[in-house]
Design a protein around this motif. Structure first.
Motif, PDB file in Angstrom:
ATOM      1  N   ARG A  14       9.408   6.587   4.788  1.00  0.00           N
ATOM      2  CA  ARG A  14       9.601   8.068   4.910  1.00  0.00           C
ATOM      3  C   ARG A  14      10.406   8.377   5.995  1.00  0.00           C
ATOM      4  NH1 ARG A  14       3.048   9.217   5.650  1.00  0.00           N
ATOM      5  NH2 ARG A  14       3.943  11.437   6.014  1.00  0.00           N
ATOM      6  N   TYR A  15      11.808   8.090   5.639  1.00  0.00           N
ATOM      7  CA  TYR A  15      12.806   8.137   6.706  1.00  0.00           C
ATOM      8  C   TYR A  15      13.143   9.785   7.115  1.00  0.00           C
ATOM      9  CZ  TYR A  15      13.632   3.700   4.427  1.00  0.00           C
ATOM     10  OH  TYR A  15      13.456   2.456   3.989  1.00  0.00           O
ATOM     11  N   GLN A  16      13.075  10.800   6.210  1.00  0.00           N
ATOM     12  CA  GLN A  16      13.163  12.039   6.789  1.00  0.00           C
ATOM     13  C   GLN A  16      12.302  12.318   7.770  1.00  0.00           C
ATOM     14  OE1 GLN A  16      15.348  14.264   4.495  1.00  0.00           O
ATOM     15  NE2 GLN A  16      15.356  15.893   5.780  1.00  0.00           N
ATOM     16  N   GLU A  17      11.032  12.135   7.472  1.00  0.00           N
ATOM     17  CA  GLU A  17      10.085  12.556   8.387  1.00  0.00           C
ATOM     18  C   GLU A  17      10.043  11.899   9.778  1.00  0.00           C
ATOM     19  OE1 GLU A  17       6.106  12.551   6.862  1.00  0.00           O
ATOM     20  OE2 GLU A  17       6.928  12.583   4.923  1.00  0.00           O
ATOM     21  N   GLU A  19      12.796  10.680  11.094  1.00  0.00           N
ATOM     22  CA  GLU A  19      13.911  11.382  11.855  1.00  0.00           C
ATOM     23  C   GLU A  19      13.479  12.622  12.506  1.00  0.00           C
ATOM     24  OE1 GLU A  19      18.805  12.485  11.292  1.00  0.00           O
ATOM     25  OE2 GLU A  19      17.742  11.247   9.582  1.00  0.00           O
ATOM     26  N   GLN A  20      12.633  13.639  11.709  1.00  0.00           N
ATOM     27  CA  GLN A  20      12.293  14.690  12.495  1.00  0.00           C
ATOM     28  C   GLN A  20      11.326  14.606  13.590  1.00  0.00           C
ATOM     29  OE1 GLN A  20      10.298  16.544   9.032  1.00  0.00           O
ATOM     30  NE2 GLN A  20      12.052  17.508   8.186  1.00  0.00           N
ATOM     31  N   GLN A  23      13.673  13.594  16.432  1.00  0.00           N
ATOM     32  CA  GLN A  23      14.599  14.629  16.896  1.00  0.00           C
ATOM     33  C   GLN A  23      13.511  15.423  17.871  1.00  0.00           C
ATOM     34  OE1 GLN A  23      17.587  15.382  16.784  1.00  0.00           O
ATOM     35  NE2 GLN A  23      18.432  14.077  15.002  1.00  0.00           N
ATOM     36  N   ALA A  35      22.576  13.780  13.873  1.00  0.00           N
ATOM     37  CA  ALA A  35      22.187  13.747  12.505  1.00  0.00           C
ATOM     38  C   ALA A  35      22.291  12.452  11.593  1.00  0.00           C
ATOM     39  CB  ALA A  35      22.419  15.001  12.034  1.00  0.00           C
ATOM     40  N   GLY A  36      21.292  11.866  11.068  1.00  0.00           N
ATOM     41  CA  GLY A  36      21.632  10.836  10.104  1.00  0.00           C
ATOM     42  C   GLY A  36      21.557   9.571  11.012  1.00  0.00           C
ATOM     43  N   SER A  39      18.473   7.381   9.085  1.00  0.00           N
ATOM     44  CA  SER A  39      18.547   6.868   7.758  1.00  0.00           C
ATOM     45  C   SER A  39      19.772   6.228   7.615  1.00  0.00           C
ATOM     46  CB  SER A  39      18.451   8.127   6.634  1.00  0.00           C
ATOM     47  OG  SER A  39      19.410   9.122   7.109  1.00  0.00           O
TER      48      SER A  39
END
Length: 72
Positions: A14-17, A19-20, A23, A35-36, A39
């Motif tokens: 769950r890479y997007q989560e 990263e959030q 952040q 950003a990025g 991932s």
């Protein structure tokens, strides 16, 4: 109230989560994360299958394995 652990999220794909969450942590620490950054550094690897007999391949591993077995 408490977000999931970024490490747990990454382990579960769950890479997007993740990263959030990172952040959000960076914002509370007054730091920035590009950003990025999370991932972008992740690549899939082929993991070898590990067997129990691998513990007895090297002398040092045999010694440590026997100590652990003895302590149990």
């Amino acid at each position: 109230i408490t977000p999931e652990s970024p490490r747990w999220l990454l382990d579960n794909g769950r890479y997007q989560e993740a990263e959030q969450v990172i952040q959000k942590i960076a914002l509370s620490n007054k730091k920035t994360v590009p950003a990025g950054a999370i991932s972008g550094g992740i690549t899939e690897t082929d993991e070898e299958e590990v067997k129990v007999l691998d513990l007895f391949k090297h002398r040092r591993l045999v010694f440590r394995t026997l100590i652990i077995f003895y302590n149990l």
